[in-house]
Design an enzyme around this catalytic site. Structure first.
Site, mmCIF file in Angstrom:
data_model
loop_
_atom_site.group_PDB
_atom_site.id
_atom_site.type_symbol
_atom_site.label_atom_id
_atom_site.label_comp_id
_atom_site.label_asym_id
_atom_site.label_seq_id
_atom_site.Cartn_x
_atom_site.Cartn_y
_atom_site.Cartn_z
ATOM 1 N N CYS A 207 0.849 -1.187 0.000
ATOM 2 C CA CYS A 207 0.000 0.000 0.000
ATOM 3 C C CYS A 207 0.890 1.243 0.000
ATOM 4 C CB CYS A 207 -0.900 -0.010 1.228
ATOM 5 S SG CYS A 207 -1.860 1.509 1.434
ATOM 6 N N CYS A 210 0.267 3.239 3.638
ATOM 7 C CA CYS A 210 0.706 2.731 4.945
ATOM 8 C C CYS A 210 1.719 1.597 4.862
ATOM 9 C CB CYS A 210 -0.505 2.291 5.762
ATOM 10 S SG CYS A 210 -1.355 0.835 5.095
ATOM 11 N N CYS A 229 -6.708 -1.887 0.752
ATOM 12 C CA CYS A 229 -5.875 -2.024 1.946
ATOM 13 C C CYS A 229 -6.778 -2.122 3.170
ATOM 14 C CB CYS A 229 -4.928 -0.833 2.094
ATOM 15 S SG CYS A 229 -3.892 -0.914 3.581
ATOM 16 N N CYS A 232 -5.672 0.992 5.955
ATOM 17 C CA CYS A 232 -5.887 2.444 5.843
ATOM 18 C C CYS A 232 -7.028 2.820 4.905
ATOM 19 C CB CYS A 232 -4.605 3.137 5.388
ATOM 20 S SG CYS A 232 -4.168 2.824 3.658
ATOM 21 N N ASP A 357 20.752 -7.258 -18.780
ATOM 22 C CA ASP A 357 20.649 -8.274 -17.732
ATOM 23 C C ASP A 357 19.618 -9.321 -18.151
ATOM 24 O OD1 ASP A 357 20.397 -9.785 -15.462
ATOM 25 O OD2 ASP A 357 19.674 -8.162 -14.184
#
Length: 449
Positions: A207, A210, A229, A232, A357
């Site tokens: 989140c 939070c 979430c 919050c 990579d």
């Protein structure tokens, strides 16, 4: 226009004419020449266009192509960069090769590399930004997903009046408060009763308020879905355009319903439905009728290297770009729906445009290939040893696995493969080389834009 801009434009257009008249084409060099003479040339070239920027990790090229098809239902002159040359020099070339506009404010739908958004918005102000998704990709260039998104946001902040048309199912696009008008699109083909977390190692599930782990009512793939979430109250924003139904899905077609309109595209994969949903949203933003959008999606125009179907002496060869784990796994999932026997070719390069990579291949679900009706495997490209070893670890039968580093020889072998259907998964520069070889042998009209 200054004398410098005039000279830069003349030099760029002349080089483009020469390359496409006497050489095999090219979409970057004219832009490089032009910007070397006038670094601010985009201000001159783009000032008379209403520009729509398409950016994000996966799906930029197809979203751009579908958006152009949609907008052509209503607008006569739409400029674009179909080959995916999406850095500053490619954007300059796109304007250089554009015909004189038939209207005062023609549209330009531009695929733009995430780090190059700011190089465009320094000089011109788009009317809209389209955000597809953000996943780990070319970490040597971008870093983590949050640094990638910051590169985009730095450019967006220079155009605060432009409308953001974003994938509402991507939590990251709801993580930064911006003053821009916003349109969100996403999947609403589910109820809100389920409560679960994403799979381990999924990117972007913290989140942004939070830092607790997000929960989901629904996941389409990776971290995309109806998130919330519990701590919050952060949650997915209200969707402006909703996919409410998924219909028949095959490796080569997708049926679905958006805002009550039935739609079909001649390409497979949930990830490509998101691309169509983005194009639909742009169309509605510019007042294209939903029925006209449905008609545009049936146009089935060739898309450069994105599930591009090529007839190679009777072999139905599908060329697919792969460049990161999330995109690769979605391609694997799409191919898994193939019912007929097929051959699989996987080509890995590691140049700057691919990402140097190659460790990302170890997050790919190659083990799933061993359960598919694949009669022949070929691995190749500049990093053929890496991709060959990955297939070996996945458990691919060595008796039907051939190693062929030379891409020209790969093309020559396709007509001899034991199946009618062939899938080729290739990184960007391998895809370009392959298309060049296909063009030289007459299988497609041109290898480059």
């Amino acid at each position: 226009m200054s004398i410098r801009s005039e000279f830069a434009t003349f030099a760029g257009k002349s080089s483009y004419w020469f390359l496409h008249t006497f050489m095999n084409g090219g979409s970057s060099l004219p832009g490089k020449i032009t910007t070397a003479i006038d670094p601010a040339i985009l201000k001159h070239l783009g000032q008379n266009y209403d520009i729509i920027v398409v950016t994000g990790t996966n799906g930029k090229t197809l979203t751009t192509a579908l958006t152009v098809q949609v907008l052509k239902q209503k607008y006569q002159n739409v400029v674009t960069n179909p080959s995916g040359s999406n850095m500053e020099q490619g954007l300059v070339t796109t304007f250089l090769k554009a015909k004189n506009p038939k209207t005062n404010r023609p549209l330009a739908v531009l695929e733009v590399d995430e780090a190059n958004v700011i190089k465009l918005t320094k000089y011109v102000k788009p009317i809209a930004f389209v955000f597809t998704n953000i996943f780990r990709d070319q970490m040597d260039r971008y870093g983590e997903i949050y640094t990638t998104y910051k590169k985009i946001i730095d450019g967006v902040k220079l155009a605060p009046e432009a409308t953001i048309i974003a994938n509402g199912d991507a939590p990251i696009f709801n993580s930064v408060d911006l003053p821009n008008p916003k349109i969100y699109y996403g999947f609403k083909n589910h109820d809100d009763k389920d409560n679960f977390k994403a799979e381990p190692n999924t990117d972007g599930v913290l989140c942004p308020v939070c830092q607790n782990i997000l929960h989901y009512h629904y996941i389409s793939y990776a971290n995309l879905g109806n998130y919330f979430c519990e701590h919050c109250g952060f949650k997915r924003p209200e969707l402006t355009h909703e996919l409410t139904k998924l219909g028949a899905l095959t490796p080569n077609s997708s049926d679905f319903t958006v805002d009550g309109q039935d739609l079909s595209i001649g390409i497979g994969g949930i990830y490509n439905i998101y691309n169509a949903l983005a194009a639909y949203s742009v169309g509605r933003f510019l007042d294209v009728d939903p029925k006209d959008i449905a008609q545009a999606f049936t146009a089935n125009e060739r898309v450069f290297g994105r599930q591009e179907l090529i007839n190679v002496d009777g072999k139905e060869t599908t060329l697919v770009l792969v460049k990161n784990p999330v995109g690769l796994n979605q391609v694997i999932d799409t191919i898994s729906k193939e019912k007929d026997d097929f051959s699989l070719i996987c080509l890995l390069n590691a140049n700057y445009a691919d990402g140097i990579d190659t460790s990302w291949i170890w997050d790919g679900e190659f083990e799933r290939f061993t359960k598919m009706p694949i009669k022949k495997f070929i691995t190749g490209g500049e990093r053929y040893k890496d991709i060959t070893f990955r297939f070996k670890v996945a458990g691919v039968d060595e008796n039907i696995h051939e190693v062929q580093p030379n891409l020209e020889k790969v093309v020559e072998e396709i007509p001899t493969l034991p199946t009618k259907k062939v899938y080729i998964l290739a990184t960007y520069t391998a895809m370009l080389q392959l298309r060049k070889d296909f063009a030289e042998k007459g299988y497609i009209k041109g290898g480059m834009e």
